[in-house]
Design an enzyme around this catalytic site. Structure first.
Site, PDB file in Angstrom:
ATOM      1  N   THR A  45       0.828  -1.209   0.000  1.00  0.00           N
ATOM      2  CA  THR A  45       0.000   0.000   0.000  1.00  0.00           C
ATOM      3  C   THR A  45       0.857   1.252   0.000  1.00  0.00           C
ATOM      4  O   THR A  45       0.423   2.314  -0.441  1.00  0.00           O
ATOM      5  CB  THR A  45      -0.949  -0.008   1.212  1.00  0.00           C
ATOM      6  OG1 THR A  45      -1.594  -1.272   1.279  1.00  0.00           O
ATOM      7  CG2 THR A  45      -1.994   1.079   1.117  1.00  0.00           C
ATOM      8  N   TYR A  82       4.625 -12.564   5.569  1.00  0.00           N
ATOM      9  CA  TYR A  82       3.467 -12.041   4.841  1.00  0.00           C
ATOM     10  C   TYR A  82       3.110 -13.032   3.746  1.00  0.00           C
ATOM     11  O   TYR A  82       3.861 -13.221   2.790  1.00  0.00           O
ATOM     12  CB  TYR A  82       3.813 -10.667   4.259  1.00  0.00           C
ATOM     13  CG  TYR A  82       2.688  -9.936   3.556  1.00  0.00           C
ATOM     14  CD1 TYR A  82       1.366 -10.354   3.621  1.00  0.00           C
ATOM     15  CD2 TYR A  82       2.961  -8.781   2.831  1.00  0.00           C
ATOM     16  CE1 TYR A  82       0.350  -9.665   2.982  1.00  0.00           C
ATOM     17  CE2 TYR A  82       1.951  -8.076   2.182  1.00  0.00           C
ATOM     18  CZ  TYR A  82       0.654  -8.527   2.259  1.00  0.00           C
ATOM     19  OH  TYR A  82      -0.343  -7.835   1.624  1.00  0.00           O
ATOM     20  N   VAL A 110      -3.461  -6.134  10.160  1.00  0.00           N
ATOM     21  CA  VAL A 110      -2.634  -5.212   9.382  1.00  0.00           C
ATOM     22  C   VAL A 110      -3.532  -4.737   8.255  1.00  0.00           C
ATOM     23  O   VAL A 110      -3.755  -5.429   7.273  1.00  0.00           O
ATOM     24  CB  VAL A 110      -1.357  -5.865   8.845  1.00  0.00           C
ATOM     25  CG1 VAL A 110      -0.586  -4.862   7.983  1.00  0.00           C
ATOM     26  CG2 VAL A 110      -0.470  -6.350   9.985  1.00  0.00           C
ATOM     27  N   LYS A 144       1.305 -12.240   8.780  1.00  0.00           N
ATOM     28  CA  LYS A 144       0.235 -11.462   8.153  1.00  0.00           C
ATOM     29  C   LYS A 144      -0.422 -12.361   7.123  1.00  0.00           C
ATOM     30  O   LYS A 144       0.229 -12.803   6.161  1.00  0.00           O
ATOM     31  CB  LYS A 144       0.775 -10.185   7.495  1.00  0.00           C
ATOM     32  CG  LYS A 144      -0.326  -9.371   6.806  1.00  0.00           C
ATOM     33  CD  LYS A 144       0.222  -8.145   6.100  1.00  0.00           C
ATOM     34  CE  LYS A 144      -0.903  -7.405   5.358  1.00  0.00           C
ATOM     35  NZ  LYS A 144      -0.399  -6.252   4.563  1.00  0.00           N
TER      36      LYS A 144
END
Length: 296
Positions: A50, A138, A206, A166
């Site tokens: 992001t 992640y 998250v 995550k």
């Protein structure tokens, strides 16, 4: 099972605001960091997807971490994205992030080259051994092209510096088994599944939508961990238009448009992302309004 939340419960992967000429809006970085702190965040993830990390230089990444850490001090944890599809460069990024002041590392599965599970495991161990910082793995196969398989996660969870996952796999069944087998702290990485993952043992989020509805996400977490599942469900249902609306196209594009619509410095994107169209912004504004977001 009671699982510790090593980075707190609410983190948001912060955008990187750019000016129209492509330069980083450093004043905007400061404003957004303060905004996240003020809306109940325990942590801020910098230089993630992001944050348009594929388009920022290593020097820019260092400067972002250093600036935000100086701004927030010990109020929140700073977790730095420090991974790509080449291990030696990822290790260098990890060391630079540590030097810049990060409190932890977010390390994505190597993407595009589709390594086997042995290569994925070796990559994460190399990253965990590179610094003294705790690592959040992640798992987002929709972007990377390959998942971290459950057996691999369970094995990696034994590493003393790999302290969290995550989860953006979109497979709560697999996540359920990973939590049961390993006890690794799991953070939801897909806003619309936040409540679903809490229900199978996740410790927090998250988020991307934390930019716009951070206070609501904090209220959802507080309600859930206070045993009020009815309130948590009501908040989840209230926020469904925001969760859906933010991802009608790429998340960073519409998050920036949303922040601009709220009077905050979302700024512009860098290619290959492009700014939201007028039609996309109009739809987004309606989605945000339906989710209770106040717009300018």
């Amino acid at each position: 099972m009671s699982i510790n939340a090593p980075f707190g419960r609410l983190l948001t992967a912060m955008i990187t605001p750019f000016k129209a000429n492509g330069e980083i809006d450093w004043a905007g970085v400061e404003t957004l960091a303060h905004h996240l702190v003020s809306t109940g965040h325990d942590g801020i993830v910098l230089n993630g997807t992001t944050g348009e990390a594929p388009t920022t230089s290593d020097d820019e990444k260092d400067q972002i971490v250093s600036l935000v850490k100086k701004l927030v001090g010990d109020k929140v944890k700073i977790v730095a994205g420090a991974g790509n599809n080449e291990t030696s460069h990822s290790v260098e990024q990890a060391r630079r992030a540590a030097k810049a002041g990060a409190d932890g590392l977010l390390v994505v599965t190597p993407y595009y080259n589709k390594p086997p599970q042995a290569g994925i495991a070796a990559h994460f161990r190399a990253m965990a051994d590179a610094t003294d910082l705790p690592v959040m793995m992640y798992d987002i196969p929709g972007r990377t092209g390959v998942e971290i398989e459950s057996d691999t996660i369970v094995a990696l969870a034994e590493h003393p510096k790999i302290v969290a996952l995550k989860d953006a796999k979109g497979n709560p069944a697999a996540t359920s088994w990973v939590i049961k087998r390993s006890g690794i702290p799991v953070y939801s990485g897909d806003d619309i599944l936040n409540l679903a993952l809490l229900s199978v043992g996740a410790v927090g989020f998250v988020s991307v939508c934390g930019h716009t509805v951070g206070k609501d996400l904090r209220a959802m977490l507080d309600a859930w961990f206070a045993g009020d599942s009815t309130k948590a469900l009501a908040i989840h249902q209230k926020l469904l238009p925001v969760f859906t609306g933010t991802f009608r196209t790429q998340g960073a594009i519409l998050t920036k448009a949303a922040l601009n619509a709220m009077g905050l410095p979302g700024g512009f994107t860098r290619l290959p992302l492009v700014d939201a169209t007028e039609a996309q912004i109009a739809q987004l504004r309606e989605d945000l309004r339906q989710g209770g977001v106040t717009l300018t």
